[in-house]
Design a protein around this motif. Structure first.
Motif, PDB file in Angstrom:
ATOM      1  N   PHE A 210       0.820  -1.215   0.000  1.00 28.65           N
ATOM      2  CA  PHE A 210       0.000   0.000   0.000  1.00 28.65           C
ATOM      3  C   PHE A 210       0.856   1.268   0.000  1.00 28.65           C
TER       4      PHE A 210
ATOM      5  N   LYS B  35       1.608   1.776  -3.499  1.00 32.99           N
ATOM      6  CA  LYS B  35       0.423   2.278  -4.225  1.00 32.99           C
ATOM      7  C   LYS B  35       0.300   3.783  -4.020  1.00 32.99           C
ATOM      8  N   VAL B  36       0.388   4.186  -2.745  1.00 33.13           N
ATOM      9  CA  VAL B  36       0.241   5.604  -2.411  1.00 33.13           C
ATOM     10  C   VAL B  36       1.385   6.418  -3.033  1.00 33.13           C
TER      11      VAL B  36
ATOM     12  N   GLN C 216     -12.207  -0.164   3.143  1.00 28.97           N
ATOM     13  CA  GLN C 216     -12.866  -1.255   3.869  1.00 28.97           C
ATOM     14  C   GLN C 216     -14.165  -0.752   4.486  1.00 28.97           C
TER      15      GLN C 216
ATOM     16  N   ALA D  41      -7.852   3.352   5.298  1.00 27.29           N
ATOM     17  CA  ALA D  41      -6.897   3.395   6.417  1.00 27.29           C
ATOM     18  C   ALA D  41      -5.650   4.204   6.077  1.00 27.29           C
TER      19      ALA D  41
ATOM     20  N   ALA E  55      -6.718  -1.893   2.705  1.00 30.20           N
ATOM     21  CA  ALA E  55      -5.519  -1.370   3.364  1.00 30.20           C
ATOM     22  C   ALA E  55      -5.679  -1.526   4.868  1.00 30.20           C
TER      23      ALA E  55
ATOM     24  N   LEU F  73      -5.639   8.431  -2.834  1.00 24.23           N
ATOM     25  CA  LEU F  73      -4.334   7.956  -3.317  1.00 24.23           C
ATOM     26  C   LEU F  73      -4.322   6.446  -3.573  1.00 24.23           C
ATOM     27  N   ASP F  74      -5.453   5.921  -4.059  1.00 28.17           N
ATOM     28  CA  ASP F  74      -5.415   4.579  -4.641  1.00 28.17           C
ATOM     29  C   ASP F  74      -5.371   3.401  -3.661  1.00 28.17           C
ATOM     30  N   CYS F  75      -5.534   3.639  -2.363  1.00 31.04           N
ATOM     31  CA  CYS F  75      -5.551   2.507  -1.436  1.00 31.04           C
ATOM     32  C   CYS F  75      -6.887   1.767  -1.546  1.00 31.04           C
ATOM     33  N   THR F  76      -6.922   0.542  -1.030  1.00 28.63           N
ATOM     34  CA  THR F  76      -8.168  -0.217  -1.052  1.00 28.63           C
ATOM     35  C   THR F  76      -8.938   0.061   0.241  1.00 28.63           C
TER      36      THR F  76
END
Lengths: 355, 146
Positions: free
Chosen positions: A147, A150-151, B94, B105, A271, B89-92
């Motif tokens: 992650f 990714k960021v 939840q 998160a 994340a 910014l592209d995080c997944t």
């Protein structure tokens, strides 16, 4: 022994190099200790090189193999844990010492004429050092690193005009995948070390040719009244002693404070809470967290990127912007600028860890 | 043509030749580094699971082509499917069952259960998908195709 020395000397003129090293003097004043910071950074880089080469012997890049191979290194290979821990710890200490080195150089105004190029090469080395950290962070292919990458790559994607291109080149596609990992591996072990070595040689040669810089107030003292010690062997031996201490500290840290490997990266997992980059990116991470979604008509992300890009450029070109330093005057503005930066980095980093 | 201008001409020819030679090396290297476009799989519908996979107040992330989709079942029992990639910014993201909010998160961004960005840095709402139930199967379809 002397025959061997003589044989090499006749071909490589070692006598001249030793004569040069003996002739070179290191100023002794309240800031002499700062001179060791660059040397410690150099030593830590050498540790990186050696442990990095050792890790390459077992590491297997790829989404299915990277995490498992690091696990294998730390759990099955004899002293594998030690090599990995030393690599991780010395990487972090390297960045720390480079920061110390940079700020002492800054506050001593050592970037002033004729050492502008030493500062510029130093800044480029810092950028490469951070790139080493960023690319290396992904290699164990764990959740945190996945992650963070990714960021980090998405931030690069926010740069106007070239962002989209940068993002695709960095990720080797649109997403962070095994292809990204392979690319980062190549960047980490081949491209960066190659460029770094060239710049490092330039940086060190400039330091050797120009000698040690002293702050403006020390420079005002007539040369005959300044206290100095010979570079060789006095200073070099002190350097070695500090390197030995650093090596011992790293060994202790490696044994008592090991770096967690964490969970294997999963593209379909959300994340996890507590996600964060390496500590040296924390102040930027925290800043991005604080900037609202929109600032006037711009997206917050773009504002953050622009803020750091402009700040970075100013810092990079300080030798050309601080006109007073060239004539041996300490500019209050630039001193306060440096103090602000140090305070900003420290406060935001601590803040990032607290929330 | 004077001797000088001939020399100037040759100088330029040499410089131009060297530049072209250099460019002919750099160009393929540069192009090589840009990854080729991977064709997007044209998936418009996907089965996320059966009703029993989704107890009330639960969620699951699935992949539709290259897009991660978060399928969630609210406490009341109705479904929602949203793009699972945070618009910041592209995080997944939840699903937080206690507050029925969607949370990222990475930078503490919040969306409501409809995917609207409500606090933190996300600049846009999450993309929407349609959820339909066929027998006991949960089917996700792209919004524009529904």
């Amino acid at each position: 022994m002397s025959n061997i020395y003589q044989w090499i000397n006749e071909r490589l003129e070692l006598d001249d190099a030793i004569k040069f090293a003996k002739k070179k003097r290191v100023p002794v004043f309240y800031g002499t200790v700062w001179y060791y910071l660059g040397g410690v950074s150099l030593f830590l880089f050498a540790i990186q090189l050696v442990t990095g080469i050792l890790l390459v012997l077992y590491y297997q890049p790829g989404a299915e193999t990277a995490f498992e191979s690091v696990k294998f290194i730390v759990s099955k290979v004899e002293f594998g844990w030690l090599i990995r821990e030393i690599h991780s710890w010395s990487a972090n200490l390297f960045i720390l010492f480079v920061f110390f080195h940079m700020f002492t150089v800054f506050f001593a105004k050592a970037y002033r004429k004729p050492r502008e190029m030493t500062w510029i090469t130093g800044m480029l080395l810092l950028v490469l050092g951070l790139a080493f950290g960023f690319s290396g962070y992904l290699l164990p292919w764990n959740e945190l690193a996945y992650f963070a990458t990714k960021v980090g790559s998405d931030i690069a994607g926010a740069i106007p005009w070239v962002g989209e291109f940068m993002l695709r080149v960095l990720r080797a596609g649109d997403e962070v995948t095994g292809a990204t990992l392979t690319r980062f591996y190549g960047i980490h072990i081949a491209i960066l070390p190659g460029i770094f070595t060239i710049l490092l040689v330039m940086h060190l040669m400039m330091v050797q040719f120009q000698g040690m810089s002293v702050p403006p107030e020390i420079e005002k003292i007539p040369e005959k009244d300044r206290k100095t010690i010979p570079f060789f062997p006095d200073f070099v031996l002190r350097d070695f002693m500090i390197w030995l201490i650093v090596l011992n500290v790293i060994a202790l840290l490696a044994v008592f404070f090991p770096w967690e490997l964490g969970q294997k990266a999963d593209a379909l997992a959300p994340a996890p809470a507590g996600i964060r980059p390496e500590w040296y990116f924390m102040f930027m991470f925290q800043t991005l967290k604080m900037i609202p979604a929109h600032v006037l008509f711009l997206e917050g992300e773009l504002v953050g990127v622009m803020f750091f890009a402009i700040g970075g450029l100013i810092w990079f070109f300080v030798p050309f912007l601080d006109k007073k330093a060239h004539v041996g005057i300490r500019s209050r503005f630039w001193t306060w600028f440096g103090i602000f930066l140090v305070v900003y980095i420290i406060v935001l980093t601590i803040w990032g860890y607290l929330v | 043509m004077t001797k000088q201008s001939r020399r100037t001409f040759l100088d330029w020819l040499l410089r131009g030749g060297l530049t072209a030679w250099f460019a002919s090396i750099i160009y393929p290297v540069f192009k090589y580094m840009i990854p080729p476009d991977a064709p997007e799989l044209n998936i418009s519908q996907i089965e996320a699971g059966t009703l029993s996979d989704f107890p009330k107040g639960s969620s699951k992330i699935i992949r539709m082509g290259r897009t991660p989709v978060i399928v969630l079942r609210k406490k009341k029992g109705d479904f929602k499917a949203l793009e699972a990639t945070c618009t910041h910014l592209d995080c997944t993201v939840q699903f937080k069952t206690d507050t029925e909010q969607i949370w990222c998160a990475c930078h503490n961004g919040f969306y409501d259960v409809e995917g609207r960005n409500i606090s933190g840095p996300p600049p846009r709402p999450l993309g929407q998908f349609n959820v339909t139930l066929k027998d006991d199967k949960v089917i996700i379809t792209k919004k524009d195709l529904a």
